[in-house]
Write an enzyme that holds these catalytic residues in place. Structure first.
Site, short mmCIF file in Angstrom:
data_model
loop_
_atom_site.label_atom_id
_atom_site.label_comp_id
_atom_site.label_asym_id
_atom_site.label_seq_id
_atom_site.Cartn_x
_atom_site.Cartn_y
_atom_site.Cartn_z
N ASP A 121 6.68 -18.89 15.65
CA ASP A 121 6.87 -18.95 14.21
C ASP A 121 8.27 -19.46 13.87
O ASP A 121 8.46 -20.21 12.94
CB ASP A 121 6.70 -17.56 13.59
CG ASP A 121 5.25 -17.13 13.61
OD1 ASP A 121 4.97 -16.00 13.23
OD2 ASP A 121 4.39 -17.95 14.02
N ALA A 122 9.24 -19.02 14.67
CA ALA A 122 10.63 -19.41 14.37
C ALA A 122 10.80 -20.92 14.57
O ALA A 122 11.45 -21.59 13.76
CB ALA A 122 11.58 -18.65 15.28
N TYR A 127 8.46 -23.12 14.29
CA TYR A 127 7.73 -23.77 13.20
C TYR A 127 8.56 -23.73 11.91
O TYR A 127 8.70 -24.74 11.21
CB TYR A 127 6.38 -23.07 13.01
CG TYR A 127 5.57 -23.67 11.89
CD1 TYR A 127 5.57 -23.09 10.63
CD2 TYR A 127 4.82 -24.82 12.08
CE1 TYR A 127 4.84 -23.64 9.59
CE2 TYR A 127 4.09 -25.38 11.06
CZ TYR A 127 4.10 -24.79 9.82
OH TYR A 127 3.39 -25.36 8.80
N SER A 172 -14.55 3.18 -3.14
CA SER A 172 -13.31 3.81 -2.70
C SER A 172 -13.64 5.07 -1.91
O SER A 172 -14.80 5.41 -1.73
CB SER A 172 -12.43 4.12 -3.90
OG SER A 172 -13.16 4.92 -4.78
N LYS A 183 -5.23 4.91 7.75
CA LYS A 183 -5.53 4.31 6.45
C LYS A 183 -4.39 3.36 6.10
O LYS A 183 -3.26 3.78 5.83
CB LYS A 183 -5.67 5.40 5.38
CG LYS A 183 -6.11 4.86 4.03
CD LYS A 183 -6.46 6.02 3.09
CE LYS A 183 -7.05 5.53 1.78
NZ LYS A 183 -6.14 4.72 1.00
N ARG A 188 -10.82 -6.79 -3.84
CA ARG A 188 -11.70 -5.71 -4.26
C ARG A 188 -11.98 -5.76 -5.76
O ARG A 188 -13.09 -5.52 -6.21
CB ARG A 188 -11.06 -4.37 -3.89
CG ARG A 188 -11.85 -3.18 -4.30
CD ARG A 188 -11.24 -1.93 -3.70
NE ARG A 188 -12.03 -0.77 -4.01
CZ ARG A 188 -11.94 -0.08 -5.12
NH1 ARG A 188 -11.06 -0.44 -6.03
NH2 ARG A 188 -12.71 0.96 -5.34
N LYS A 199 -5.10 12.22 3.41
CA LYS A 199 -3.82 11.61 3.08
C LYS A 199 -2.64 12.34 3.74
O LYS A 199 -2.74 13.51 4.08
CB LYS A 199 -3.61 11.63 1.56
CG LYS A 199 -4.68 10.92 0.78
CD LYS A 199 -4.67 9.43 0.96
CE LYS A 199 -3.67 8.73 0.08
NZ LYS A 199 -4.11 8.50 -1.28
N CYS A 246 31.93 -6.65 -15.06
CA CYS A 246 33.39 -6.72 -15.13
C CYS A 246 33.76 -8.01 -15.83
O CYS A 246 33.18 -9.06 -15.56
CB CYS A 246 33.95 -6.71 -13.71
SG CYS A 246 35.65 -7.25 -13.56
N CYS A 261 39.25 -11.27 -11.12
CA CYS A 261 38.90 -10.01 -10.46
C CYS A 261 38.81 -10.25 -8.96
O CYS A 261 38.03 -11.08 -8.51
CB CYS A 261 37.56 -9.50 -11.02
SG CYS A 261 36.79 -8.23 -9.99
S1 IVH Z 1 -13.16 2.36 4.64
C1 IVH Z 1 -16.60 2.75 1.37
N1 IVH Z 1 -11.13 2.34 6.26
O1 IVH Z 1 -8.65 2.66 1.33
C2 IVH Z 1 -15.15 2.76 1.67
N2 IVH Z 1 -10.71 2.01 3.95
O2 IVH Z 1 -9.50 4.52 -0.87
C3 IVH Z 1 -14.79 1.75 2.72
N3 IVH Z 1 -8.36 1.60 3.43
O3 IVH Z 1 -10.17 0.39 -0.84
C4 IVH Z 1 -13.36 1.80 3.02
N4 IVH Z 1 -7.62 1.71 5.48
O4 IVH Z 1 -8.46 -0.53 0.77
C5 IVH Z 1 -11.54 2.25 4.98
N5 IVH Z 1 -9.43 2.29 7.82
C6 IVH Z 1 -9.83 2.18 6.57
C7 IVH Z 1 -8.94 1.93 5.52
C8 IVH Z 1 -9.41 1.86 4.21
C9 IVH Z 1 -7.30 1.51 4.22
C10 IVH Z 1 -8.33 1.46 1.95
C11 IVH Z 1 -9.26 0.44 1.40
C12 IVH Z 1 -10.07 1.15 0.34
C13 IVH Z 1 -9.27 2.38 0.11
C14 IVH Z 1 -10.19 3.49 -0.28
#
Ligand code: IVH
Length: 713
Positions: free
Chosen positions: A47-48, A50, A96, A132, A153, A330, A459, A465
């Site tokens: 990359d560098a 490039y 979600s 996540k 999304r 979380k 300033c 300055c």
């Molecule tokens: S599964 C039906 N797996 O979390 C749900 N989501 O709050 C399918 N996310 O919009 C999602 N890492 O952007 C899934 N390992 C992971 C994830 C993940 C991040 C995000 C994703 C989703 C949000 C849901």
């Protein structure tokens, strides 16, 4: 294949014919590497290397704007630029996840599944546990193995078509690998930017005077939402596959089987993904990943648990917008509590005073935090931050106990003040009324471009300055300005403190004064490094006009504006004379500058302020005695109006005044604000008054808007 496409000659030393040949060579090499990278997913250079090719290409083009053609790489990279993003309806909605915040929530999740599926106590539930990722979810649609659409999304039902941009990600295959591919396969996952790339990008953005991002997630989002895919291509974005949408056939019957299939197709999947068989294992996974969190190069905000068997996933189905078969466990935001010991004010090049809270050192997610920016006066008062970071209405006082978090795990910030712990005698912080510089000048609240009072304090010492002087000198010698090797920030600070270099011209008289200074006797210097430094300074006695203008450090005059000014005036003498006139308020000079493409009121005001200051004029005068400023060729244009001075008056119907001026500029004409003997053409619309009369008096050709458009067509 090594990067071999460029000569060792400094860009500033290239002759035009050499530059032309080199641009051609570089373009071919860049195109070949783009093909290997974007289409074949097998880059041959780092990359560098490039980046170095592209930087040199851009530097040469910037120095020889006339060599820029429609074929220029800077105008055309990778896929064609997208317009506004088209909407895409997801074949299967993107849903979600429900959140689990506590261990009990995880126990409940497992119990719910057992109940719903009517499983016996001893029946094992295998769960895929994954980090996540804190990025943006993306749906990639493949038809017959070829990537056809990439969509964000959006609201879950409808996203935006970012295909052109996504094609620049090296983690996204254009074509799926493997055999027996389903006719339709929608691969879903997360686009993210690494923490390191985020910090580097922000450094670059800051240096270019552009928007900095709050966290890696935002910078990934900002990078994806570019109209120009070449910008996305220049931002290092990654992609982890973890889910799917519409599938004409299922290549596996478990979550982990699907992950294997994604890998087989050429995707990256998260290496920390693990199969667990009990709630205890899930909780241990959560703890383990949380411990590793700070050391990962990408942001995560929890872990996700997914029932592994897809037939069970199907039976479990969804409750409202989230699956019953998955949950996001979380992490608590990485926060810590500490005390504010003091507030340090620093003065930047443009005199802006920036407050930094000095904290009792505290560990936040594995990193010791002791300095946190407080941005400006209003932020400390708890107003004007729109509650984005610091809780609205909270003022910060010395002695306060505060809660610190690292935004997206990276930038530390104060999110709240623990009011209960505020010492009784803590007083609201008084922003200094005087600059901390030795001049103790008054500080004023900055005016914004629209004339309103801004939040920043500045300033008023300007060039007098010492703090600003040092910052000015640093910019002057920096890579993007005079680019003097061996004269970095440390050296400038030292030379300034010693009184050897107090203003730019002093740099060029340093070698003559060295008989008394004797740099070679200073620790860390030797005869060779002193010689190298003086050679580097000598090599910069010639400088292109645009760099010179940028190096002056006039507020709001960054590299692009400097280039526009340089091209507009061509030579230092013409530019300098114009600036002095503008500073005197000469209407014609102001109109002339205003007519330049990309130059507007703010820049003109700053140019006037800079050249209106006697101290600055002196600095410039002494400096120009030491250096030779090379003309920048004005773009030569072979058009009917090239070289002509045009005045637009009255109301225009087919374009705005600004568009008309920009058009004239593009065609090599100069758009002026008032009619004089120098005017060649007047374009008059309805309502034209005194300017039209003046034109008639002077016998100047007058055109209607339509006649003008016909002329330049
Ligand atoms: S599964 C039906 N797996 O979390 C749900 N989501 O709050 C399918 N996310 O919009 C999602 N890492 O952007 C899934 N390992 C992971 C994830 C993940 C991040 C995000 C994703 C989703 C949000 C849901």
């Amino acid at each position: 294949m090594a990067a071999r496409g460029y000569s060792k000659i400094q860009v500033s030393d290239l002759a035009e014919f050499e530059a032309k040949a080199e641009l051609k060579r570089l373009a071919a090499e860049i195109a070949e590497n783009d093909r290997l990278y974007y289409q074949e997913d097998r880059p041959h250079i780092t990359d560098a290397e490039y980046d170095a090719l592209r930087q040199r290409y851009n530097a040469i083009e910037a120095r020889f704007p006339d060599l820029r053609t429609l074929e220029s790489l800077s105008l055309k990279v990778g896929a064609a630029p997208t317009g506004r993003f088209r909407k895409v309806r997801h074949a299967v909605p993107m849903l979600s996840l429900d959140n689990a915040m506590t261990e009990q929530d995880v126990i409940d999740f497992a119990a719910r599944i057992r109940r719903f599926l009517k499983l016996g106590e001893d029946e094992r539930i295998t769960v895929s546990a994954e980090p996540k990722i804190d990025g943006l979810s993306m749906s990639l649609r493949y038809e017959d193995g070829e990537l056809v659409t990439a969509a964000t999304r959006g609201d879950g039902s409808e996203g935006e078509d970012v295909t052109a941009n996504i094609r620049t990600l090296k983690d996204v295959p254009q074509k799926l690998g493997g055999r027996n591919l389903p006719k339709i396969a929608e691969v879903r996952g997360e686009v993210y930017m690494t923490k390191a790339a985020f910090l580097a990008l922000n450094e670059r953005q800051k240096a270019a005077g552009e928007q900095v991002f709050a966290n890696p997630r935002n910078s990934a989002a900002g990078s994806l939402r570019q109209k120009d895919p070449s910008i996305t291509a220049s931002r290092p974005l990654g992609f982890f596959a973890y889910a799917w949408g519409e599938m004409s056939e299922m290549p596996a019957d478990t979550q982990h089987g699907m992950i294997k299939w994604f890998e087989h197709c050429g995707f990256k999947t998260n290496p920390l993904t693990k199969l667990c068989h009990s709630v205890e294992e899930l909780l241990a996974f959560h703890r383990h990943i949380e411990e590793r969190r700070a050391g990962l190069d990408y942001d995560i905000d929890g872990v996700v648990y997914k029932v592994d068997r897809l037939d069970w996933q199907e039976r479990l189905g969804f409750v409202s917008r989230s699956p019953r078969w998955a949950v996001a466990h979380k992490f608590p935001a990485e926060r810590a509590t500490t005390k504010v010991r003091g507030v340090l004010i620093t003065v930047g090049r443009t005199g802006v005073l920036t407050p930094t809270a000095q904290l009792e050192p505290v560990g936040v997610g594995g990193v010791i935090v002791q300095n946190v920016t407080l941005h400006n006066e209003d932020y400390i008062k708890g107003i004007g931050n729109k509650g984005e970071v610091l809780r609205e209405g909270r003022d910060i006082r010395i002695g306060d106990t505060v809660i610190v978090q690292r935004a997206g795990d990276v930038i530390p910030q104060i999110v709240d003040v623990v009011i209960d712990k505020r010492p009784k005698d803590a007083k609201p912080y008084q922003f200094p009324k005087k600059c901390p510089c030795p001049l103790h000048t008054d500080v004023v609240r900055e005016e914004t471009a629209t004339g309103e009072e801004g939040a920043r304090r500045r300033c008023t010492g300007e060039f007098a300055c010492p703090y600003q002087k040092i910052e000015h000198l640093k910019q002057f010698a920096s890579r993007r300005a005079f680019d003097i090797d061996g004269l970095g920030e440390k050296q400038i600070e030292y030379f300034f403190e010693q009184g050897w270099v107090k203003e730019p011209a002093d740099i060029f008289t340093l070698s003559a004064r060295n008989r008394t200074i004797k740099l070679e006797d200073i620790e860390g210097y030797g005869a060779t490094s002193v010689r190298n430094l003086f050679n580097a300074i000598e090599a910069r006695r010639e400088i292109a006009l645009d760099r010179f203008i940028f190096a002056l450090g006039i507020r709001h005059v960054g590299e692009t504006t400097a280039l526009a000014l340089a091209r507009g005036y061509g030579s230092w003498d013409a530019f300098h004379e114009a600036c002095l006139e503008v500073a005197k308020g000469d209407a014609e000079a102001v109109a002339e500058m205003d007519a330049l493409d990309q130059i507007g009121d703010t820049v003109i005001q700053e140019v006037a302020a800079f050249f209106g200051e006697g101290h600055n004029r002196g600095i410039v005068e002494r400096l120009t005695k030491e250096v030779r400023i090379l003309d920048v060729e004005k773009p030569k244009k072979d058009t009917a109006v090239a070289g002509k001075t045009v005045v637009f008056t009255g109301s225009l119907e087919k374009m705005t005044r600004d568009e008309a001026k920009a058009m004239a500029e593009r065609l090599g004409a100069k758009a002026a604000g008032s009619v004089s003997k120098k005017t060649d053409l007047v374009v008059a619309g309805p309502g034209a008054g005194s300017k039209l009369a003046e034109a008639k008096k002077l016998g100047i050709t007058v055109l209607s808007e339509d006649e003008w458009l016909k002329l330049v067509e």
